[in-house]
Design a protein around this motif. Structure first.
Motif, PDB file in Angstrom:
ATOM      1  N   ARG A   1       0.868   6.386   4.201  1.00  0.00           N
ATOM      2  CA  ARG A   1       2.178   6.850   4.801  1.00  0.00           C
ATOM      3  C   ARG A   1       2.172   6.492   6.097  1.00  0.00           C
ATOM      4  NH1 ARG A   1       2.441  11.377   7.634  1.00  0.00           N
ATOM      5  NH2 ARG A   1       0.368  11.926   6.793  1.00  0.00           N
ATOM      6  N   PRO A   2       3.576   5.970   6.416  1.00  0.00           N
ATOM      7  CA  PRO A   2       3.827   5.354   7.854  1.00  0.00           C
ATOM      8  C   PRO A   2       4.498   6.786   8.646  1.00  0.00           C
ATOM      9  CG  PRO A   2       5.448   4.655   6.266  1.00  0.00           C
ATOM     10  CD  PRO A   2       4.389   5.080   5.439  1.00  0.00           C
ATOM     11  N   GLN A   3       4.236   6.738   9.679  1.00  0.00           N
ATOM     12  CA  GLN A   3       4.765   8.004  10.619  1.00  0.00           C
ATOM     13  C   GLN A   3       5.358   7.221  12.045  1.00  0.00           C
ATOM     14  OE1 GLN A   3       2.349  11.322  11.162  1.00  0.00           O
ATOM     15  NE2 GLN A   3       3.647  12.125  12.887  1.00  0.00           N
ATOM     16  N   ARG A   4       6.611   7.227  11.803  1.00  0.00           N
ATOM     17  CA  ARG A   4       7.475   6.393  13.017  1.00  0.00           C
ATOM     18  C   ARG A   4       6.796   6.687  14.487  1.00  0.00           C
ATOM     19  NH1 ARG A   4      12.106   3.660  13.073  1.00  0.00           N
ATOM     20  NH2 ARG A   4      12.471   4.230  11.127  1.00  0.00           N
TER      21      ARG A   4
ATOM     22  N   ALA B   1      14.934   5.809  -2.361  1.00  0.00           N
ATOM     23  CA  ALA B   1      13.366   6.182  -2.341  1.00  0.00           C
ATOM     24  C   ALA B   1      12.736   5.219  -3.372  1.00  0.00           C
ATOM     25  CB  ALA B   1      13.387   7.540  -2.715  1.00  0.00           C
ATOM     26  N   VAL B   2      13.451   5.203  -4.562  1.00  0.00           N
ATOM     27  CA  VAL B   2      12.918   3.970  -5.279  1.00  0.00           C
ATOM     28  C   VAL B   2      12.735   2.660  -4.924  1.00  0.00           C
ATOM     29  CG1 VAL B   2      13.302   3.024  -7.634  1.00  0.00           C
ATOM     30  CG2 VAL B   2      13.753   5.332  -7.404  1.00  0.00           C
ATOM     31  N   LEU B   3      13.684   2.027  -4.151  1.00  0.00           N
ATOM     32  CA  LEU B   3      13.423   0.776  -3.382  1.00  0.00           C
ATOM     33  C   LEU B   3      12.350   0.723  -2.350  1.00  0.00           C
ATOM     34  CD1 LEU B   3      17.014  -0.795  -2.823  1.00  0.00           C
ATOM     35  CD2 LEU B   3      15.325  -1.498  -4.678  1.00  0.00           C
ATOM     36  N   GLU B   4      12.290   2.123  -1.820  1.00  0.00           N
ATOM     37  CA  GLU B   4      11.078   1.883  -0.612  1.00  0.00           C
ATOM     38  C   GLU B   4       9.730   1.839  -1.598  1.00  0.00           C
ATOM     39  OE1 GLU B   4      11.863   5.433   1.267  1.00  0.00           O
ATOM     40  OE2 GLU B   4      13.120   4.289   2.643  1.00  0.00           O
ATOM     41  N   ALA B   5       9.667   2.745  -2.766  1.00  0.00           N
ATOM     42  CA  ALA B   5       8.429   2.696  -3.622  1.00  0.00           C
ATOM     43  C   ALA B   5       8.302   1.148  -4.099  1.00  0.00           C
ATOM     44  CB  ALA B   5       8.609   3.593  -4.846  1.00  0.00           C
TER      45      ALA B   5
ATOM     46  N   LEU C   1       0.720  -1.383   0.040  1.00  0.00           N
ATOM     47  CA  LEU C   1      -0.038  -0.120  -0.152  1.00  0.00           C
ATOM     48  C   LEU C   1       1.092   1.240  -0.162  1.00  0.00           C
ATOM     49  CD1 LEU C   1      -2.586  -1.136   2.510  1.00  0.00           C
ATOM     50  CD2 LEU C   1      -3.143  -0.865   0.129  1.00  0.00           C
ATOM     51  N   GLN C   2       2.036   1.452   0.706  1.00  0.00           N
ATOM     52  CA  GLN C   2       3.046   2.150   0.630  1.00  0.00           C
ATOM     53  C   GLN C   2       3.449   2.457  -0.556  1.00  0.00           C
ATOM     54  OE1 GLN C   2       6.054   2.027   3.833  1.00  0.00           O
ATOM     55  NE2 GLN C   2       7.179   4.006   3.007  1.00  0.00           N
ATOM     56  N   ALA C   3       4.005   1.441  -1.155  1.00  0.00           N
ATOM     57  CA  ALA C   3       4.579   1.563  -2.562  1.00  0.00           C
ATOM     58  C   ALA C   3       3.360   2.003  -3.592  1.00  0.00           C
ATOM     59  CB  ALA C   3       5.140   0.146  -3.169  1.00  0.00           C
TER      60      ALA C   3
ATOM     61  N   GLY D   1       1.956   5.625  13.524  1.00  0.00           N
ATOM     62  CA  GLY D   1       0.847   4.765  12.939  1.00  0.00           C
ATOM     63  C   GLY D   1       0.946   4.917  11.556  1.00  0.00           C
ATOM     64  N   THR D   2       0.150   4.396  10.590  1.00  0.00           N
ATOM     65  CA  THR D   2       0.094   4.574   9.193  1.00  0.00           C
ATOM     66  C   THR D   2      -1.226   5.095   8.791  1.00  0.00           C
ATOM     67  OG1 THR D   2       1.336   2.362   8.956  1.00  0.00           O
ATOM     68  CG2 THR D   2       0.244   3.266   7.164  1.00  0.00           C
ATOM     69  N   PHE D   3      -1.075   6.040   8.071  1.00  0.00           N
ATOM     70  CA  PHE D   3      -2.314   7.179   7.864  1.00  0.00           C
ATOM     71  C   PHE D   3      -2.557   6.928   5.965  1.00  0.00           C
ATOM     72  CE2 PHE D   3      -0.318   8.497  11.574  1.00  0.00           C
ATOM     73  CZ  PHE D   3      -1.347   9.185  12.323  1.00  0.00           C
ATOM     74  N   VAL D   4      -3.709   7.164   5.778  1.00  0.00           N
ATOM     75  CA  VAL D   4      -4.422   7.091   4.417  1.00  0.00           C
ATOM     76  C   VAL D   4      -3.799   8.390   3.694  1.00  0.00           C
ATOM     77  CG1 VAL D   4      -6.337   7.012   3.004  1.00  0.00           C
ATOM     78  CG2 VAL D   4      -6.294   5.672   5.183  1.00  0.00           C
TER      79      VAL D   4
END
Length: 245
Positions: A66-69, A166-170, A59-61, A72-75
Protein backbone atom coordinates in the motif's frame (compact mmCIF):
# COMPACT_ATOMS: atom_id res chain seq x y z
CA UNK A 1 15.36 -3.89 -30.97
CA UNK A 2 12.74 -1.71 -29.28
CA UNK A 3 10.39 -4.71 -28.98
CA UNK A 4 13.13 -6.79 -27.37
CA UNK A 5 14.00 -4.01 -24.92
CA UNK A 6 10.35 -3.62 -23.87
CA UNK A 7 9.94 -7.35 -23.34
CA UNK A 8 13.16 -7.44 -21.33
CA UNK A 9 11.88 -4.59 -19.13
CA UNK A 10 8.63 -6.47 -18.50
CA UNK A 11 10.64 -9.60 -17.60
CA UNK A 12 12.83 -7.61 -15.19
CA UNK A 13 9.78 -6.21 -13.42
CA UNK A 14 8.48 -9.76 -12.97
CA UNK A 15 11.82 -10.72 -11.39
CA UNK A 16 11.54 -7.83 -8.92
CA UNK A 17 7.94 -8.80 -8.10
CA UNK A 18 8.94 -12.43 -7.51
CA UNK A 19 11.78 -11.54 -5.14
CA UNK A 20 9.85 -8.94 -3.13
CA UNK A 21 6.85 -11.29 -2.92
CA UNK A 22 9.09 -14.03 -1.54
CA UNK A 23 10.46 -11.66 1.10
CA UNK A 24 6.90 -10.80 2.12
CA UNK A 25 5.90 -14.47 2.33
CA UNK A 26 8.88 -15.88 4.24
CA UNK A 27 10.65 -12.80 5.57
CA UNK A 28 12.26 -10.54 6.37
CA UNK A 29 9.40 -8.25 5.24
CA UNK A 30 6.33 -8.37 7.49
CA UNK A 31 2.92 -6.62 7.45
CA UNK A 32 3.40 -2.95 8.26
CA UNK A 33 7.05 -2.89 7.18
CA UNK A 34 8.14 -0.16 4.81
CA UNK A 35 9.64 -1.30 1.52
CA UNK A 36 13.06 0.01 0.49
CA UNK A 37 12.98 3.21 -1.53
CA UNK A 38 12.75 3.10 -5.32
CA UNK A 39 16.40 4.16 -5.49
CA UNK A 40 17.44 1.32 -3.18
CA UNK A 41 15.50 -1.26 -5.20
CA UNK A 42 17.00 0.12 -8.42
CA UNK A 43 20.50 -0.27 -7.00
CA UNK A 44 19.92 -3.75 -5.56
CA UNK A 45 18.41 -5.23 -8.72
CA UNK A 46 20.29 -3.13 -11.25
CA UNK A 47 17.11 -1.96 -12.99
CA UNK A 48 15.58 1.33 -14.08
CA UNK A 49 13.04 3.39 -12.17
CA UNK A 50 10.39 2.43 -14.75
CA UNK A 51 10.95 -1.26 -13.99
CA UNK A 52 10.72 -0.64 -10.24
CA UNK A 53 7.50 1.37 -10.55
CA UNK A 54 5.93 -1.30 -12.74
CA UNK A 55 6.86 -3.96 -10.18
CA UNK A 56 5.40 -1.91 -7.32
CA UNK A 57 2.20 -1.36 -9.33
CA UNK A 58 1.85 -5.13 -9.77
CA UNK A 59 2.34 -5.69 -6.04
CA UNK A 60 -0.23 -3.00 -5.27
CA UNK A 61 -2.70 -4.54 -7.74
CA UNK A 62 -2.24 -7.88 -5.97
CA UNK A 63 -3.08 -6.22 -2.65
CA UNK A 64 0.36 -6.96 -1.21
CA UNK A 65 1.56 -3.38 -0.68
CA UNK A 66 0.00 0.00 0.00
CA UNK A 67 1.62 3.29 -1.08
CA UNK A 68 1.34 6.26 1.26
CA UNK A 69 2.00 9.56 -0.47
CA UNK A 70 5.10 11.32 0.79
CA UNK A 71 6.00 8.47 3.15
CA UNK A 72 6.65 5.29 1.19
CA UNK A 73 5.19 1.89 0.33
CA UNK A 74 4.18 -0.55 3.06
CA UNK A 75 3.56 -4.29 3.23
CA UNK A 76 -0.14 -5.08 3.67
CA UNK A 77 -1.33 -7.72 6.11
CA UNK A 78 -3.50 -10.55 4.84
CA UNK A 79 -6.62 -9.04 6.41
CA UNK A 80 -6.13 -5.82 4.43
CA UNK A 81 -5.37 -7.39 1.05
CA UNK A 82 -7.71 -6.40 -1.75
CA UNK A 83 -10.23 -9.14 -2.58
CA UNK A 84 -10.41 -8.04 -6.22
CA UNK A 85 -7.59 -9.17 -8.47
CA UNK A 86 -7.17 -9.75 -12.18
CA UNK A 87 -3.84 -11.02 -13.46
CA UNK A 88 -2.91 -8.46 -16.11
CA UNK A 89 0.57 -9.81 -16.79
CA UNK A 90 1.70 -9.16 -20.38
CA UNK A 91 2.80 -12.81 -20.54
CA UNK A 92 -0.79 -14.09 -20.22
CA UNK A 93 -2.35 -16.14 -23.01
CA UNK A 94 -4.12 -14.36 -25.83
CA UNK A 95 -7.51 -15.46 -24.46
CA UNK A 96 -6.73 -13.92 -21.06
CA UNK A 97 -5.48 -10.71 -22.65
CA UNK A 98 -8.64 -10.39 -24.75
CA UNK A 99 -10.81 -11.05 -21.68
CA UNK A 100 -9.03 -8.22 -19.85
CA UNK A 101 -9.60 -5.78 -22.71
CA UNK A 102 -13.27 -6.78 -22.82
CA UNK A 103 -13.54 -6.00 -19.11
CA UNK A 104 -12.04 -2.59 -19.84
CA UNK A 105 -14.52 -2.02 -22.69
CA UNK A 106 -17.42 -2.45 -20.29
CA UNK A 107 -15.77 -0.36 -17.58
CA UNK A 108 -14.09 2.50 -19.41
CA UNK A 109 -16.78 3.16 -22.00
CA UNK A 110 -19.16 4.30 -19.27
CA UNK A 111 -16.38 6.01 -17.33
CA UNK A 112 -15.62 8.17 -20.38
CA UNK A 113 -19.29 9.08 -20.75
CA UNK A 114 -19.51 10.12 -17.10
CA UNK A 115 -16.23 12.03 -17.42
CA UNK A 116 -17.69 14.03 -20.30
CA UNK A 117 -20.72 14.82 -18.17
CA UNK A 118 -18.98 15.57 -14.86
CA UNK A 119 -15.40 16.64 -15.55
CA UNK A 120 -14.12 19.94 -14.22
CA UNK A 121 -11.19 22.05 -15.39
CA UNK A 122 -8.68 20.27 -13.16
CA UNK A 123 -9.83 16.88 -14.47
CA UNK A 124 -9.41 18.06 -18.04
CA UNK A 125 -5.94 19.41 -17.28
CA UNK A 126 -4.89 16.05 -15.79
CA UNK A 127 -6.18 14.16 -18.84
CA UNK A 128 -4.39 16.59 -21.17
CA UNK A 129 -1.16 16.24 -19.20
CA UNK A 130 -1.28 12.46 -19.61
CA UNK A 131 -2.07 12.86 -23.31
CA UNK A 132 0.93 15.17 -23.72
CA UNK A 133 3.13 12.62 -21.93
CA UNK A 134 2.04 9.94 -24.42
CA UNK A 135 2.91 12.28 -27.30
CA UNK A 136 6.33 13.04 -25.80
CA UNK A 137 7.09 9.34 -25.34
CA UNK A 138 6.02 8.55 -28.90
CA UNK A 139 8.12 11.40 -30.30
CA UNK A 140 11.17 10.07 -28.42
CA UNK A 141 10.45 6.46 -29.44
CA UNK A 142 9.97 5.49 -25.79
CA UNK A 143 7.56 3.04 -24.16
CA UNK A 144 4.14 4.69 -23.85
CA UNK A 145 2.58 2.11 -21.50
CA UNK A 146 2.80 4.17 -18.30
CA UNK A 147 1.50 7.51 -19.69
CA UNK A 148 -1.15 5.59 -21.65
CA UNK A 149 -2.33 3.95 -18.43
CA UNK A 150 -2.31 7.36 -16.72
CA UNK A 151 -4.48 8.78 -19.51
CA UNK A 152 -7.12 6.10 -18.95
CA UNK A 153 -6.85 6.42 -15.17
CA UNK A 154 -7.37 10.19 -15.25
CA UNK A 155 -10.50 9.70 -17.36
CA UNK A 156 -11.81 7.20 -14.81
CA UNK A 157 -11.11 9.71 -12.03
CA UNK A 158 -12.89 12.44 -14.00
CA UNK A 159 -16.07 10.34 -13.86
CA UNK A 160 -16.26 11.30 -10.16
CA UNK A 161 -17.49 7.78 -9.49
CA UNK A 162 -14.62 6.34 -7.44
CA UNK A 163 -15.07 2.66 -8.22
CA UNK A 164 -14.07 3.14 -11.86
CA UNK A 165 -10.65 4.43 -10.83
CA UNK A 166 -10.37 1.83 -8.06
CA UNK A 167 -10.72 -1.02 -10.55
CA UNK A 168 -8.15 0.48 -12.93
CA UNK A 169 -5.76 1.03 -10.02
CA UNK A 170 -6.21 -2.62 -9.04
CA UNK A 171 -5.45 -3.72 -12.60
CA UNK A 172 -2.30 -1.60 -12.72
CA UNK A 173 -0.30 -0.26 -15.70
CA UNK A 174 0.20 -3.69 -17.27
CA UNK A 175 -3.48 -3.74 -18.27
CA UNK A 176 -2.44 -1.48 -21.16
CA UNK A 177 -1.22 -3.82 -23.93
CA UNK A 178 1.68 -3.04 -26.21
CA UNK A 179 1.01 -4.44 -29.68
CA UNK A 180 3.71 -4.91 -32.29
CA UNK A 181 2.32 -5.26 -35.80
CA UNK A 182 4.01 -5.97 -39.10
CA UNK A 183 3.12 -4.96 -42.60
CA UNK A 184 2.59 -7.58 -45.28
CA UNK A 185 6.29 -7.44 -46.21
CA UNK A 186 7.35 -7.89 -42.57
CA UNK A 187 8.21 -4.23 -41.99
CA UNK A 188 7.63 -3.85 -38.26
CA UNK A 189 8.91 -0.26 -38.15
CA UNK A 190 6.48 0.95 -40.81
CA UNK A 191 3.58 -0.76 -39.07
CA UNK A 192 4.59 0.79 -35.75
CA UNK A 193 4.45 4.28 -37.26
CA UNK A 194 1.00 3.63 -38.72
CA UNK A 195 -0.16 2.14 -35.42
CA UNK A 196 1.15 5.16 -33.53
CA UNK A 197 -0.78 7.53 -35.78
CA UNK A 198 -3.96 5.51 -35.32
CA UNK A 199 -3.67 5.37 -31.52
CA UNK A 200 -2.84 9.09 -31.41
CA UNK A 201 -6.00 9.86 -33.40
CA UNK A 202 -8.11 7.66 -31.10
CA UNK A 203 -6.75 9.27 -27.92
CA UNK A 204 -7.33 12.75 -29.30
CA UNK A 205 -10.91 11.84 -30.20
CA UNK A 206 -11.58 10.70 -26.63
CA UNK A 207 -10.04 13.86 -25.19
CA UNK A 208 -11.93 16.18 -27.54
CA UNK A 209 -15.27 14.54 -26.72
CA UNK A 210 -14.65 14.88 -22.98
CA UNK A 211 -13.44 18.47 -23.40
CA UNK A 212 -16.61 19.33 -25.33
CA UNK A 213 -18.72 17.46 -22.75
CA UNK A 214 -20.25 15.36 -25.52
CA UNK A 215 -21.38 12.30 -23.57
CA UNK A 216 -22.31 10.06 -26.50
CA UNK A 217 -19.20 10.97 -28.49
CA UNK A 218 -16.99 10.20 -25.49
CA UNK A 219 -18.69 6.85 -24.99
CA UNK A 220 -18.31 5.95 -28.67
CA UNK A 221 -14.70 7.16 -28.88
CA UNK A 222 -13.59 5.13 -25.86
CA UNK A 223 -15.43 2.04 -27.02
CA UNK A 224 -13.93 2.34 -30.50
CA UNK A 225 -10.43 2.79 -29.08
CA UNK A 226 -10.65 -0.28 -26.85
CA UNK A 227 -12.30 -2.46 -29.50
CA UNK A 228 -9.52 -1.48 -31.90
CA UNK A 229 -7.01 -2.28 -29.16
CA UNK A 230 -8.52 -5.74 -28.82
CA UNK A 231 -8.09 -6.35 -32.55
CA UNK A 232 -4.54 -4.99 -32.47
CA UNK A 233 -3.76 -7.42 -29.67
CA UNK A 234 -5.14 -10.30 -31.71
CA UNK A 235 -3.13 -9.20 -34.75
CA UNK A 236 0.08 -8.91 -32.72
CA UNK A 237 -0.10 -12.62 -31.91
CA UNK A 238 -0.42 -13.66 -35.54
CA UNK A 239 -2.48 -16.62 -36.78
CA UNK A 240 -3.33 -19.16 -34.11
CA UNK A 241 -3.12 -22.92 -34.48
CA UNK A 242 -6.43 -24.79 -34.14
CA UNK A 243 -7.24 -25.31 -30.49
CA UNK A 244 -4.56 -22.86 -29.35
CA UNK A 245 -5.17 -19.46 -27.74
Amino acid sequence: MQTIERRRARSLSADVVDELSKRMRIGPLRPGDKLPTEAAIMQEFGVSRTVVREALSKLQAAGMVRPQRGVGTFVVGASRAKPFHVDSSPDDSLAQAIALIELRIGLETEAAALAAQRRDTSDLAAIKSALDAIEAAMDQDMDTALPDYQFHLEIARASHSPHFAAVLEALGPTCVPTAFLKTADGNEEGASEALGDQVRHEHLGIYDAIAQQDVEAARAAMRGHLVNGRERRRASKGPQEPGRS
